[in-house]
Design an enzyme around this catalytic site. Sequence first.
Site, PDB file in Angstrom:
ATOM      1  N   ASP A  84       0.820  -1.227   0.000  1.00 54.85           N
ATOM      2  CA  ASP A  84       0.000   0.000   0.000  1.00 54.85           C
ATOM      3  C   ASP A  84       0.850   1.272   0.000  1.00 54.85           C
ATOM      4  O   ASP A  84       0.310   2.377   0.123  1.00 54.85           O
ATOM      5  CB  ASP A  84      -0.897   0.032   1.253  1.00 54.85           C
ATOM      6  CG  ASP A  84      -2.247  -0.647   1.020  1.00 54.85           C
ATOM      7  OD1 ASP A  84      -2.710  -0.699  -0.142  1.00 54.85           O
ATOM      8  OD2 ASP A  84      -2.851  -1.117   2.007  1.00 54.85           O
ATOM      9  N   ARG A 109       0.708  -1.677   7.668  1.00 56.09           N
ATOM     10  CA  ARG A 109       1.226  -0.464   7.026  1.00 56.09           C
ATOM     11  C   ARG A 109       2.215   0.295   7.925  1.00 56.09           C
ATOM     12  O   ARG A 109       2.760   1.322   7.508  1.00 56.09           O
ATOM     13  CB  ARG A 109       0.072   0.470   6.609  1.00 56.09           C
ATOM     14  CG  ARG A 109      -0.838  -0.128   5.538  1.00 56.09           C
ATOM     15  CD  ARG A 109      -1.699   0.930   4.852  1.00 56.09           C
ATOM     16  NE  ARG A 109      -0.897   1.857   4.066  1.00 56.09           N
ATOM     17  CZ  ARG A 109      -1.384   2.979   3.509  1.00 56.09           C
ATOM     18  NH1 ARG A 109      -2.655   3.298   3.669  1.00 56.09           N
ATOM     19  NH2 ARG A 109      -0.593   3.767   2.803  1.00 56.09           N
ATOM     20  N   ARG A 154      -9.995   5.708  10.752  1.00 54.36           N
ATOM     21  CA  ARG A 154      -8.531   5.599  10.841  1.00 54.36           C
ATOM     22  C   ARG A 154      -7.957   6.559  11.896  1.00 54.36           C
ATOM     23  O   ARG A 154      -7.544   6.116  12.945  1.00 54.36           O
ATOM     24  CB  ARG A 154      -7.912   5.833   9.464  1.00 54.36           C
ATOM     25  CG  ARG A 154      -8.346   4.785   8.417  1.00 54.36           C
ATOM     26  CD  ARG A 154      -7.796   3.418   8.714  1.00 54.36           C
ATOM     27  NE  ARG A 154      -8.182   2.419   7.737  1.00 54.36           N
ATOM     28  CZ  ARG A 154      -7.513   2.140   6.618  1.00 54.36           C
ATOM     29  NH1 ARG A 154      -6.422   2.801   6.318  1.00 54.36           N
ATOM     30  NH2 ARG A 154      -7.936   1.191   5.798  1.00 54.36           N
ATOM     31  N   HIS A 183     -11.361   7.320   4.910  1.00 53.49           N
ATOM     32  CA  HIS A 183     -10.432   8.434   5.111  1.00 53.49           C
ATOM     33  C   HIS A 183     -11.152   9.703   4.650  1.00 53.49           C
ATOM     34  O   HIS A 183     -11.926   9.648   3.687  1.00 53.49           O
ATOM     35  CB  HIS A 183      -9.191   8.301   4.217  1.00 53.49           C
ATOM     36  CG  HIS A 183      -8.070   7.474   4.766  1.00 53.49           C
ATOM     37  ND1 HIS A 183      -7.299   6.659   3.973  1.00 53.49           N
ATOM     38  CD2 HIS A 183      -7.548   7.369   6.023  1.00 53.49           C
ATOM     39  CE1 HIS A 183      -6.363   6.072   4.711  1.00 53.49           C
ATOM     40  NE2 HIS A 183      -6.493   6.482   5.948  1.00 53.49           N
ATOM     41  N   CYS A 277      -4.894   9.802  -2.808  1.00 51.15           N
ATOM     42  CA  CYS A 277      -4.172   8.871  -1.929  1.00 51.15           C
ATOM     43  C   CYS A 277      -2.726   8.687  -2.363  1.00 51.15           C
ATOM     44  O   CYS A 277      -1.858   8.432  -1.537  1.00 51.15           O
ATOM     45  CB  CYS A 277      -4.829   7.496  -1.933  1.00 51.15           C
ATOM     46  SG  CYS A 277      -6.532   7.434  -1.443  1.00 51.15           S
TER      47      CYS A 277
HETATM   48  N1  ARG Z   1      -5.351   0.183   1.046  1.00 52.87           N
HETATM   49  C1  ARG Z   1      -5.043   1.439   1.676  1.00 52.87           C
HETATM   50  C2  ARG Z   1      -5.580   1.448   3.092  1.00 52.87           C
HETATM   51  O1  ARG Z   1      -6.653   0.990   3.305  1.00 52.87           O
HETATM   52  C3  ARG Z   1      -5.601   2.564   0.868  1.00 52.87           C
HETATM   53  C4  ARG Z   1      -5.199   3.901   1.403  1.00 52.87           C
HETATM   54  C5  ARG Z   1      -5.813   5.015   0.636  1.00 52.87           C
HETATM   55  N2  ARG Z   1      -5.294   6.258   1.031  1.00 52.87           N
HETATM   56  C6  ARG Z   1      -6.004   7.374   1.228  1.00 52.87           C
HETATM   57  N3  ARG Z   1      -5.368   8.481   1.456  1.00 52.87           N
HETATM   58  N4  ARG Z   1      -7.320   7.360   1.244  1.00 52.87           N
HETATM   59  O2  ARG Z   1      -4.937   1.926   4.006  1.00 52.87           O
END
Ligand code: ARG
Length: 300
Positions: A84, A109, A154, A183, A277
Amino acid sequence: MTVNVAPQVTGAPAATPQRVATPRDYVMCRPTYFDVQYAINVWMDPTQPVDRDRAIEQWEALRATYERLGHRVRLLDPVPGLPDMVFAANGAFVVGDTALGANFRQPVRAAEAPAHRDWLTAAGIDVRLPQAINEGEGDFAWAGSRILAGTGFRADPAARADLEATFDLPVVPLELVDPRFYHLDTALAVLDPATIAYYPPAFSPASQNVLAELYPDAIIATKADADVLGLNAVSDGRHVVLAEQAEHLAAAVAVAGFEPVPVDVSELLKAGGGVKCTTLELHRPHAPFTPSPITAEECS
Ligand code: ARG
């Protein structure tokens, strides 16, 4: 002497403002190791194949688009085992020569954060360590004289204190309620310090009220725009780079005087990401912008 003044007709629509692009600094990370190996958002399905070459082509086209628009794209080296990492926006939040480092919610991550910290430090940026969970510009949006801060999926609500300790700007917390829009940058785009586009159903009723009061002239995205992550867009004040499938949104930003620049990021969408992203902006603070008044209650 005759002075030509446009007639002021009460109730007449305001003239479309002239939108001015300013050169931007972006950090991107090539999707060399891009994959969907785990599911940490509802868009991700590890049983579905991912075409990495296609993802790389789409990413290269996006990078070329930014450069064609006159922006500087700096590259962060991808790290094997971090599929990612292409989503560079999550690695930090940067305004001027100061950054708040990321502290990822999911352990898969976590190792991206030190890679970003090292890169930013080498670039001369002072990186502050967070106390609370935050995923950088994924949930934080710099809107001139305020920071919009998403929570719900998040970033932890306590990340607000980290932002306030790092940047001398008011923070407006916004609660996300739909797991598809996990997000802030999946549901809201800052087009210039005074103009945002967003999808109201992604926010709690209280946060919808805050947004309506702060941005009465906001561009309201349709469900169809939101469903293709069209709001995951990047604006330089004039050009709005966005997913080509977000046709209504492209038309709406054009009506507001912006220039839509559609790109195909469909392969990255399999990981729940899009244009924004993949793009960490090193925001250059500009002349102070006077926001509409916000009450203490809205800020709490
Ligand atoms: N697969 C990543 C996650 O879920 C995607 C992140 C996308 N980033 C964003 N800025 N919306 O963390």
